[in-house]
Structure formats: structure tokens, C-alpha cells
Scaffold this active site. Structure first.
Site, PDB file in Angstrom:
ATOM      1  N   ASP A   3       0.842  -1.191   0.000  1.00  0.00           N
ATOM      2  CA  ASP A   3       0.000   0.000   0.000  1.00  0.00           C
ATOM      3  C   ASP A   3       0.879   1.243   0.000  1.00  0.00           C
ATOM      4  O   ASP A   3       1.905   1.266  -0.690  1.00  0.00           O
ATOM      5  CB  ASP A   3      -0.929  -0.037   1.223  1.00  0.00           C
ATOM      6  N   HIS A  21      -3.716   6.239   3.292  1.00  0.00           N
ATOM      7  CA  HIS A  21      -4.417   4.990   2.995  1.00  0.00           C
ATOM      8  C   HIS A  21      -3.787   3.774   3.657  1.00  0.00           C
ATOM      9  O   HIS A  21      -4.468   2.970   4.315  1.00  0.00           O
ATOM     10  CB  HIS A  21      -4.468   4.820   1.475  1.00  0.00           C
ATOM     11  N   SER A  30     -11.287  -1.169   0.003  1.00  0.00           N
ATOM     12  CA  SER A  30      -9.971  -1.088   0.642  1.00  0.00           C
ATOM     13  C   SER A  30     -10.061  -1.323   2.138  1.00  0.00           C
ATOM     14  O   SER A  30      -9.123  -1.834   2.753  1.00  0.00           O
ATOM     15  CB  SER A  30      -9.362   0.304   0.427  1.00  0.00           C
TER      16      SER A  30
END
Length: 734
Positions: free
Chosen positions: A185, A239, A561
Site C-alpha cells: 500500500d 491509505h 480497501s
């Protein structure tokens, strides 16, 4: 030729939320987007203990007996002679019952006696039935004892029964301990308390040790521009840190949001070790296949057991090499959890590499909580979600101004409203048709001092985005739920107050399929995807310290996600408790024990059971760690069949006995489609020794003229009188 990026990072809230007509939540993760849900725990954990019973005997208890019940505001007088006398009578009755039980059901034992609230006894059945222990005129009623659980304060973990799964291996102090999860990620902020290594033993740390500790044990960067740009593994974007927190945030980490107290959150596998495999370094917004491949192979070579890939890009058919790589890693004993994508609603929207046959592919459902603004009217308070528009700086009280729509409904305010029709009022309009900015501008032009937009889909409100134009409305604006909108609609002209102080809200809107969640089947071979659903809308987790004024920082994000790390964390818990299971066994345990009959449609709240929307159901970690059989593949697709062809096709599925003893499995098919397609399984029963495996054959028969469309059913596996696993069956009739 420049390689084409095939996987992209899921980016923050943007124009997707500016369109009021969509029913979906944002198609990308939303920073601090207020979600909502409740503390209602919809799960399949046992609600009864069928080994024990409560047996109610004839005769009122002290609380209701006419001579002993207390006067209003008083308590039973245990010292009175009347009470003492009646208690003795009840005791004698219970003794009579116990004598009868010894004579007629000698295996059953009385373990408790009651006379205040109930005149009853508790009975350990020891194999006896309710009918046996109540077969005397002395008994008024008998029932199994209920099972009750302490309230869990982390709502997404409650939904998947994570605390109950932890309890089987010593509780949260050991949940996922020693299992290594690679986060492919945008990096992990090791300064965040979710990833403090206090109390962790020393670990070999890999990569850039500026970004590692004894909890996050690897920090590597993968991008073909690293030499020129001097990228590092640092978590610049939010994120990856959010995803990592869902996987393995340390147990009981306080999680305030914008100064509002929520609860002490935990990752699904709070003692797992993490790896930062950064494929989105710096401000890079996409990653190439090679970057992801490099990260996956590095993580595998570094000894990681699970990989989380909350990313997606365009699928490239059955020969998509990234999906083949994921399949191969699964067969090499690494579980790879992947997001289905945020391109829903709509079939055939699942992205790569979530389309991989052996990926553990996540769809997203709602979590029951959010940070919002209180709106009080008619004696009730409703939660309202803010977004990109102005908010009140002090409590605002004004009359409600309901914008009327057709047939008594709410109007959408997409056209200009009559001048001064909302003068000094808080406008109430419906979501739908046009940009939020348009309807709020129209309300402001009609004199409104604020606007409430009622959601037009089931569930909770979401944050609203602007249309991006330079001229934006200046009045405060919020979204309320559809249910709140209907209630407020009846209060036209009544005073309403929009509060300035944010609050933490819990609602009853758990287990609603997120509108953005991508749907299968896959292209070319029409396989079922996603495999399973996990909490992915309104997920609270960690973000880097640079994203708030007073760290530690937490935020609500939306996206598949956010569902994916629930599966990755679950895989870590299963691997820790079942170290002898293969990656395929772990994946099957999570998929094929999922809960059915709990997921609801975001459009109308109806139960949702399309396997290409919800896969096998919503995951249940407690069921997964107790799985007794693994299926490979986890679902079966018979591909596309011409409607007029009248074909019969067969597929094989391998059953592996995961229990520690021989098991006899019964097999059947449920939910046969009434459409000219019939599924069957052979044999109908088989016995496997512990650890043994065998193949069974599933047959699909399509008659000539079978109805077009997706035709689904479930392969059911039972043992010991109960269903222990199920797998989706699917055929596309064209």
C-alpha cells in the site's frame, strides 16, 4: 512503449460524492466521512445453550405472588412471616420436582434454584430433552438457557465475532501473534500508537529502519522511479496506515476523531506483525504491475504469511498476469487478500487483481457508527453528516422548511425554488438527480439559512462533496438518513436545531451492502466474485500524524480497501490458531463459513443474496477458526451457457477434513434456481479421516430454453446434523 499502469491506489473523497443522484457511498475511501451503523450485533454466535435448561414450575414467585409482592416503590419484605412461609412452600415444590427428576430423568441435574423473579430451577440436561424434563404437571414451561455476551465496543469487530475468535486462543493478548502481514500500500506510520512496539519482543527488521520497529518489521519501497525521485517507505498518504490499523492496531487503542471520543479500537489481529511494502510512495497515485509483483515477491521471500492489497485496476481476462501471480502465491502458501474494487453498483465491475481465482476477494458492507452533527426537532435527535460544505459554528435554531415533491414526497430542489419560499428556514430536500451544490444553492437563493439533504437510499447519511465549480453555496449543509428525512418531513414549520458540537453516533444500519462495492462475475470465465463481504463502509482506523492537529489521528474511510484488511487480519488470526492449515484452507475457512441472510441492499434494505454482490456472505471469524472442512475451489462457476443449448457440465471440488478426527460429510444443493438450471452433487455423503481429502462432482444441467441471466445455488456441506460450510454455484445463461 511506456507500460500502462494496471493498479491504482484508492484516492480520497472527490467528485463522486458531489452527485446527489447516486445511491452509492463514495467510490473511493473518504477521509473522515461520517458513516453510520449500530451496536446491534448481527451474528451467528450461539444464542442458546442446548445442554442446559431453565424449568419454570407452577406457582408465582415472590415478586408477583399476591401475598408477597411489594407495594409500588417498595421491595419484597424478606423478613415477614408471610414471605418466609411462602418461600418454604416454594422450596417444598422444588424439592418435589427434584425428587421426580431423580426418579424419571436420572441423568439430569438441578444446578440452580430461583424464587424471587421466577419460580424455577436450572437443569444440566446431560443428554435429556426439554420434553423429558418437563413431563410432569409440576412444570409450567421449560426452555434452553440463553447465551449472552458482554457488549463489544469496537463495532466492526463485533460484526465479525472477532473477540469470540480471540477468546479461543487466550484473548486479544495473543490474537494473530507471530503471524506476519504485508501491507502492499502507501506505507505505515510507525509513530502512531496503533503500531507501538511496547511489549513486543525484538524482531529482525528489514529495509529502511527509519520506518520500522518491533511491530512493523519491514519497510521497503517499490516504484520504478525510486532512483530518480529518491522515494522512501515513509507513509505520506493516509491509505496504508488506515489499512494497517484495521489489520493489526494494538488492542484497546483510544481512537478520538476531531476531538470526539469514540471507543478503544483494535485491529482484527492486534498482535500480528506488519510489513510496509510501499508501492505508492510520496505523492505517487498509481503502481505498475512490476511494482506490485516486486512487493509481493519481496514479502513472500521475507517470510510473510499474509498479504493485503487494498488496490485495484482494470481486469485483463483469464490471462491477467497479476492475477496469475496471486493464484500462484496462494498455492505457495501465502494468503493474499484483495479488494474487489469500488466501481459498483453493477455486475461485471470487479477489478484486478481481485478477480484472481485464488485471491481472498473482499466486498464491503456497513459498520454501525459515525461522527456527526446532532439535529433536534420534534423532541428527537438525528445524526447528520457534514462534508465539503459550510457547517454551523454555533447552534442554529430555525423553522424547518420542507421542499415538497411529487405525491407527498420530498422535493430534490434541483430547479430554482420560489423567491423567499425558505426565508429564514432550515431547508429539507431529498437527495437525487443533481449535484448537492445545485440543490443547496437553490435553497440558499430561496432564503434558507441551512440545508438538510435526506438520503434517498437505505441506511445512514454520507458526506457530501461539491460539484467543483468556483461558486459554491455558503450556508451550512448536512445529510440526514432517509428515515430521519421522513420523520422531519412531518415537521414543516416546526423549530429545529443544528448543533455545533460533533457527536459519536451509533445506529441500526449494520450489514448493508455498500453501493460502491464492485460486483462479479469476472469477465471471460464468469467466476463468482467477491468471495466474501467484510465491513468496509464507515470504518474507523488510524491515519498518519500529519493528518490532524493533535495526534494520534483517526478517521472514517469507505471502500473495499477497508473491507480487505478485515479479511487479511482474519487470515492472520486463523493462521495463528491453525498453523497446520494451508493458505487455501485458511481462505476457504473464511469464505465458506460466512454468514448468509444478514446482508441487506443499500437501495431498499431488503435481504441481499446475489452471490456476485455478496459472495458467500459476510465473514464470521469465529466460524472460520472453527471450520471443519475446506473446499477448493471456494465457489464453482460453470461459465456461460447458451439458453437454447441444453448443456450438462461437471466440475470437481476437493474437500479436506480440517478437524482432528474422522468426519462424515453430507452434501446437497440448496436454493435451486427455478429457471431451467439444476445443480446436483455426487456422492451425497463421504467419510474422511482427519486431514484427508477427496473430490466430489458437482453437475449443472441446463435445459433448452433456460431463463437468461445468472443462475445460482449453494453447495451445502453438513456434519453432525448441522451445516458447516457452503459454496456458491453459478452459471450465466446467455
Amino acid at each position: 512503449m511506456t507500460p500502462t499502469p494496471v493498479a491504482r491506489r484508492l484516492t480520497p473523497l472527490a467528485l463522486a460524492l458531489a452527485v446527489a443522484g447516486t445511491l452509492s457511498l463514495p467510490a473511493t475511501p473518504a477521509l473522515a466521512a461520517p458513516g453510520q451503523n449500530s451496536d446491534a450485533n448481527v451474528s451467528t454466535r450461539p444464542r442458546q445453550d442446548t445442554s442446559t435448561a431453565l424449568v419454570q414450575l407452577n406457582g408465582d414467585p415472590l415478586a408477583t405472588y399476591v401475598k408477597t409482592r411489594p407495594a409500588k416503590g417498595k421491595k419484597v419484605d424478606f423478613s415477614s412471616n408471610t414471605t418466609r412461609s411462602y418461600r418454604a412452600q416454594l422450596s417444598a415444590l422444588r424439592n418435589d420436582y427434584k425428587a421426580w427428576l431423580r426418579a424419571n430423568v436420572p441423568g439430569a441435574k438441578v444446578t440452580g434454584e430461583f424464587d424471587i423473579a421466577l419460580n424455577a430451577v436450572a437443569v444440566q440436561l446431560n443428554g435429556a430433552s426439554l420434553a423429558q424434563v418437563s413431563a410432569t404437571p409440576m412444570v409450567k414451561h421449560a426452555q434452553y438457557q440463553g447465551l449472552y455476551y458482554p457488549k463489544v465496543t469496537d463495532p466492526d469487530l463485533a460484526l465479525i465475532d472477532a473477540p469470540e475468535a480471540w477468546a479461543q486462543a487466550g484473548g486479544p493478548a495473543g490474537a494473530g501473534a507471530g503471524v506476519k502481514v504485508a501491507i502492499v500500500d502507501s506505507g505505515i506510520d510507525t509513530t502512531h500508537p496503533c503500531f507501538s512496539d511496547a511489549g513486543y519482543p525484538a524482531q529482525t527488521q528489514l529495509g529502511n529502519r527509519n520506518f520500522t520497529n518491533n511491530k512493523v518489521i519491514a519497510a521497503k519501497v517499490f516504484n520504478n522511479k525510486v532512483p530518480q525521485q529518491h522515494f522512501s517507505a515513509e507513509a505520506i498518504d493516509s491509505h496504508g496506515t488506515h489499512v494497517a490499523g484495521t489489520v493489526a492496531c494494538n488492542f484497546g487503542t483510544p481512537a478520538p476523531v476531531n476531538g470526539v471520543v469514540t471507543y478503544d479500537m483494535s485491529g482484527v489481529a492486534p498482535r500480528a506483525l506488519l510489513g510496509n511494502y510501499n508501492v505508492f510512495p510520496g505523492d505517487v497515485g498509481n503502481a505498475r504491475s512490476e511494482d506490485i509483483m516486486n512487493a509481493l515477491e519481496a514479502a513472500y521471500a521475507d517470510g510473510f504469511d499474509v498479504a493485503n492489497m487494498s488496490l485495484g485496476g482494470g481486469a485483463h481476462g483469464a490471462q491477467d498476469l497479476l492475477t496469475i501471480a496471486v493464484d500462484n502465491l496462494d498455492q505457495a502458501n501465502m494468503v493474499v487478500a484483495v479488494a474487489a474494487g469500488n466501481e459498483g453498483p453493477g455486475l461485471f465491475t470487479v477489478s484486478s487483481p481481485g478477480s484472481a481465482a485464488r485471491a481472498l476477494t473482499a466486498g464491503a458492507s456497513t459498520v454501525p457508527h459515525f461522527i456527526g452533527t446532532p439535529v433536534t426537532a420534534g423532541g428527537n435527535t438525528y445524526g447528520a453528516a457534514s462534508g465539503d460544505f459550510a457547517v454551523v459554528s454555533a447552534d442554529l435554531t430555525a423553522a424547518l422548511g420542507v421542499v415538497a415533491g411529487p405525491i407527498g414526497g420530498l422535493g430534490d430542489a434541483c430547479a430554482a425554488l420560489p423567491a423567499n419560499s425558505l426565508l429564514g428556514r432550515i431547508a429539507l430536500v431529498s437527495r437525487g438527480t443533481c449535484f448537492f451544490s445545485v440543490k443547496i444553492r437553490n435553497a440558499e437563493a430561496a432564503g434558507a439559512v441551512a440545508t438538510l439533504v435526506a438520503n434517498n437510499g437505505f441506511g445512514d447519511p454520507s458526506a457530501m462533496g461539491t460539484d467543483g465549480l468556483p461558486s459554491q453555496p455558503t450556508i451550512p449543509a448536512y445529510m440526514v438518513s432517509q428515515a430521519a428525512g421522513q420523520a422531519l418531513k412531518t415537521l414543516d414549520g416546526s423549530p429545529a436545531t443544528i448543533g455545533a458540537a460533533l457527536q459519536y453516533f451509533q445506529t441500526v444500519n449494520a450489514d448493508i451492502m455498500a453501493g460502491f462495492s464492485s460486483q462479479g462475475p469476472t469477465d471471460v470465465d464468469f467466476r463468482v466474485k467477491p468471495d466474501v463481504v467484510a465491513p468496509g463502509a464507515n470504518v474507523l482506523s488510524s491515519i498518519p500524524h500529519t493528518f490532524c492537529a493533535a495526534p494520534p489521528c483517526f478517521a472514517f474511510f469507505n471502500g473495499t480497501s477497508m473491507a480487505t484488511p478485515h479479511l487479511a487480519g482474519s487470515a492472520a488470526v486463523v493462521r495463528q490458531q491453525r498453523p497446520g492449515w494451508s493458505a487455501a484452507d485458511v481462505r476457504s475457512a473464511i469464505v465458506n463459513t460466512a454468514e448468509r441472510g444478514v446482508l441487506r441492499s443499500f437501495s431498499n434494505g431488503a435481504l441481499q443474496d446475489n452471490v456476485n454482490i455478496n459472495g458467500a456472505g459476510r465473514e464470521n471469524l469465529l466460524a472460520a477458526v472453527n471450520a471443519k472442512v475446506a473446499l477448493d475451489p471456494v465457489s464453482l462457476s460453470f461459465g456461460a451457457v447458451p439458453s437454447g443449448s441444453g448443456q450438462t457440465r461437471q466440475m470437481s471440488v476437493t474437500l479436506t477434513n480440517l478437524s482432528g478426527a474422522a468426519q462424515t460429510y453430507s452434501l446437497g444443493v440448496s436454493g435451486q434456481p427455478a429457471s431451467g438450471v439444476v445443480y446436483g452433487v455426487n456422492p451425497a455423503s463421504l467419510t474422511l479421516a482427519a486431514g484427508a481429502k477427496a473430490n466430489v462432482t458437482v453437475t449443472m444441467s441446463s435445459s433448452k430454453g433456460a431463463s437468461a441471466g445468472g443462475q445460482q445455488a449453494y453447495l451445502e456441506v453438513s456434519a453432525g446434523g448441522g451445516n458447516i460450510a457452503h459454496a456458491a454455484l453459478f452459471t450465466l445463461v446467455k
